[in-house]
Design a protein around this motif. Structure first.
Motif, short mmCIF file in Angstrom:
data_model
loop_
_atom_site.label_atom_id
_atom_site.label_comp_id
_atom_site.label_asym_id
_atom_site.label_seq_id
_atom_site.Cartn_x
_atom_site.Cartn_y
_atom_site.Cartn_z
N VAL A 48 -79.89 -35.06 -82.90
CA VAL A 48 -79.12 -34.99 -83.94
C VAL A 48 -79.60 -34.31 -85.34
N TYR A 54 -82.34 -34.54 -90.91
CA TYR A 54 -82.48 -35.89 -91.92
C TYR A 54 -83.64 -35.74 -92.90
N GLN A 142 -63.72 -37.95 -79.51
CA GLN A 142 -64.40 -39.04 -80.05
C GLN A 142 -63.07 -40.10 -80.07
N ARG A 149 -63.92 -45.27 -88.52
CA ARG A 149 -64.80 -44.27 -89.34
C ARG A 149 -64.24 -42.79 -88.81
N MET A 176 -66.71 -39.57 -76.42
CA MET A 176 -67.74 -40.45 -77.06
C MET A 176 -67.19 -41.35 -78.18
N HIS A 178 -68.91 -44.27 -81.39
CA HIS A 178 -69.91 -44.62 -82.26
C HIS A 178 -70.14 -46.13 -82.55
N ASN A 213 -76.49 -44.08 -80.14
CA ASN A 213 -77.30 -43.32 -81.25
C ASN A 213 -78.78 -43.90 -80.96
N SER A 214 -79.88 -43.75 -81.82
CA SER A 214 -81.14 -43.94 -81.60
C SER A 214 -81.22 -45.39 -81.17
N ARG A 229 -77.40 -39.88 -78.25
CA ARG A 229 -77.46 -39.05 -79.40
C ARG A 229 -78.40 -39.44 -80.53
N PRO A 230 -79.54 -39.57 -80.25
CA PRO A 230 -80.47 -40.11 -81.29
C PRO A 230 -80.83 -38.95 -82.52
N GLY A 231 -80.70 -39.71 -83.78
CA GLY A 231 -81.18 -39.00 -84.84
C GLY A 231 -82.70 -39.58 -85.39
N ALA A 232 -82.23 -40.67 -85.91
CA ALA A 232 -83.35 -41.18 -86.70
C ALA A 232 -84.65 -41.62 -85.93
N TYR A 361 -83.12 -43.75 -93.23
CA TYR A 361 -82.49 -42.79 -93.31
C TYR A 361 -82.02 -42.32 -94.76
C1 LIG Z 1 -75.54 -39.62 -87.22
C2 LIG Z 1 -75.10 -40.11 -86.13
C3 LIG Z 1 -75.79 -40.40 -84.78
C4 LIG Z 1 -77.33 -40.42 -84.86
O1 LIG Z 1 -77.46 -41.73 -85.17
P1 LIG Z 1 -78.95 -42.30 -85.43
O2 LIG Z 1 -78.93 -43.70 -86.00
O3 LIG Z 1 -79.52 -41.51 -86.53
O4 LIG Z 1 -79.94 -42.26 -84.25
C5 LIG Z 1 -75.23 -40.48 -83.81
N1 LIG Z 1 -73.65 -40.29 -83.35
C6 LIG Z 1 -73.10 -39.85 -84.41
C7 LIG Z 1 -71.57 -39.90 -84.23
C8 LIG Z 1 -73.50 -40.01 -85.78
O5 LIG Z 1 -72.81 -39.82 -86.98
#
Ligand SMILES: *Cc1c(COP(=O)(O)O)cnc(C)c1O
Length: 379
Positions: A48, A54, A142, A149, A176, A178, A213-214, A229-232, A361
Motif C-alpha cells: 500500500v 506514507y 469493496q 467508510r 475486499m 477493511h 491490512n498490516s 494489503r499492508p502499508g504501515a 501513521y
Molecule cells: C490504508 C489501507 C490499507 C493499509 O493499511 P495499514 O494499516 O497501513 O496496513 C489497507 N487497505 C485499505 C482499504 C486502506 O485504506
C-alpha cells in the motif's frame, strides 16, 4: 527501470541548505516486506503506497518492493496511481482505493489502473466504460462489513440483485473489505467483520478475497484470504501496539542545532512563555518545527537525542524551530551545527506518536518537504 527511476525522483534539498536530514532505509522496507510475506501463509502480499508511501517517497519505495517480487499495489487517489504506473514493472497490478469518480474511467483505462468499486454509482461508471469500449474491464469490489467508510453496503447488494447482471462487463479480480479495529486483537469487531465478509463472499463464490491490512496480518491465518494489503508495517510502524514490534524502523530524522544560550531562573522560552526556567538552564534551538511535520502537540511532551542522551523539548514547538533543554550536556556536544536525533536508533516513530497523542501513521505522512532526503539500501 533505472532510467525511469531517475526521471521520477523528486529533487531533494541539498544537505547544507536543509534544516534536517531524513534517511529512508529501503533495505528495512524490503526486509519488512519479506517478514510480512513469511507471516501471510502464502497469501499474496500487496504494497500500500498511498500518501507517497506514507511519506517515505513512492518513487523509491515502489521499485524497492518490486525488487522483492511485489506486483500488486494500492494507492488512494487516481493521480497517485498514474504516478505509480511509471515506477513499477509493466506486469504490476495497481488498484486505486477511491475508485472511479465521475468522468475518470478513461484515465483508469489509459493508465492501466484498476479501480476499487465502492458503491453502485462507481460500479455503474465502470460498467458504462466497459460497454463503451466493448471489452471487459478489471476491478476490485469493496463491500462494507462494519466500518461504514467505503464499500458497497449489504442493503445496496440486496437492491442490486444478481451479481452476474449488475457486474456485466466487469472482470472482478478481488473482493475486499477493511477492518476498523485490527490493531486491537481482542476487539470483537474483528470477528464480526470477518463473519460478515464470509457471508458476503458466498454471493461471489469464486472471487479471490482480501480483508487484512498490516495489523490483520498478525491476527491469524483466518484473516489472510488470498491477498493481504499492508502499508504501515512496511514502513516500520508496530502493527500490534502493546506487543513487541517485529518490524524494522525505516526512517531516521536528524535536525541540527542553530543556536545555544544560557538562561537564568525565571526566564521564559518560546511562544506563550509556556516554559519558565526554574534555575540556570542551557537551551539549544534546533532547525525543525511543525511546518516539517514535527507536531505542535509535542510541546512539553517531545524529546530529542544528542549523542545518546535524551533531552526534553522546552517551550512551544514553533513553525521552523524547537527549543531543547540541554543543561548538563558537554559543551562540544551542543555547538551550532551539531546533529540531533528525532527518529532513529533511540526514538521510534510510534513513541513520537504517543508523545504527540496520535499514531505513527500521522507522524510519517506529515514529514515535510524541506528535508534533505537520503535513501539507503544496504542489507
Ligand atoms: C490504508 C489501507 C490499507 C493499509 O493499511 P495499514 O494499516 O497501513 O496496513 C489497507 N487497505 C485499505 C482499504 C486502506 O485504506
Amino acid at each position: 527501470m533505472e532510467a525511469l527511476l531517475e526521471s521520477a525522483l523528486v529533487p531533494s534539498v541539498p544537505p547544507t541548505r536543509a534544516g534536517a536530514l531524513l534517511t529512508i532505509d529501503l533495505a528495512a522496507v524490503r526486509a519488512n516486506y519479506r517478514l510480512l510475506r513469511a507471516r501471510a501463509n502464502g497469501a499474496v502480499v500487496a504494497g500500500v503506497l498511498k500518501a507517497d508511501a506514507y511519506g517515505l517517497g513512492m518513487a523509491h519505495v515502489a521499485p524497492a518492493l518490486a525488487r522483492e517480487g511485489c506486483r500488486v499495489f494500492f494507492t488512494a487517489h487516481l493521480e497517485e496511481g498514474i504516478r505509480l504506473r511509471g515506477l513499477v514493472p509493466a506486469d504490476s497490478r495497481i488498484y486505486v482505493l477511491h475508485g472511479p469518480m465521475p468522468k475518470t474511467a478513461r484515465d483508469f483505462v489509459e493508465n492501466d489502473l484498476m479501480p476499487v468499486l465502492n458503491d453502485p454509482g462507481q460500479v455503474h461508471e465502470w460498467v458504462q466504460c466497459a460497454h463503451a469500449l466493448g471489452r471487459p474491464l478489471p476491478a476490485a469490489l469493496q463491500v462494507d462489513t462494519g466500518m461504514s467508510r467505503m464499500g458497497i453496503s449489504e442493503a445496496d447488494l440486496q437492491g442490486l440483485g444478481k451479481p452476474a447482471r449488475w457486474l456485466e462487463g466487469i472482470d472482478v479480480q478481488l473482493l475486499m473489505s477493511h477492518l476498523a479495529c485490527a490493531d486491537d486483537p481482542e476487539h470483537p469487531m474483528n470477528t464480526s467483520q470477518r463473519q460478515r465478509f464470509e457471508t458476503l463472499h458466498t454471493r461471489f463464490p469464486r472471487l479471490p478475497a482480501s480483508l487484512a491490512n498490516s495489523s490483520a496480518v498478525f491476527l491469524g491465518p483466518e484473516f489472510h484470504y488470498d491477498l493481504v494489503r499492508p502499508g504501515a508495517a512496511l514502513y516500520g510502524i508496530n502493527p500490534q501496539p502493546g506487543s513487541p514490534n517485529p518490524l524494522r524502523q525505516a526512517v531516521s530524522l536528524d535536525a541540527r542545532i542553530v543556536q545555544v544560550r544560557t538562561i537564568a531562573a525565571g526566564d521564559a522560552v518560546g511562544y506563550g512563555a509556556r516554559y519558565t526556567a526554574s534555575g540556570p538552564r542551557r537551551i539549544a534551538t534546533i532547525s525543525i518545527g511543525y511546518a516539517d511535520g514535527w507536531l505542535r502537540a509535542l510541546t512539553g511532551q517531545g524529546y530529542a537525542w544528542i549523542d545518546g542522551v535524551r533531552v526534553p523539548f522546552a517551550g512551544t514547538v514553533s513553525m521552523d524551530s524547537i527549543t531543547l533543554d540541554v543543561t548538563g550536556l558537554p559543551e562540544p556536544r551542543i555547538a551550532p551545527g551539531q546533529s540531533v536525533e528525532l527518529l532513529g536508533a533511540h526514538q521510534h516513530v510510534d513513541e513520537v506518536a504517543t508523545q504527540a497523542g496520535t499514531i505513527g501513521y500521522e507522524v510519517l505522512t506529515r514529514l515535510g518537504g524541506r528535508f534533505h532526503r537520503r535513501y539507503t539500501d544496504i542489507c
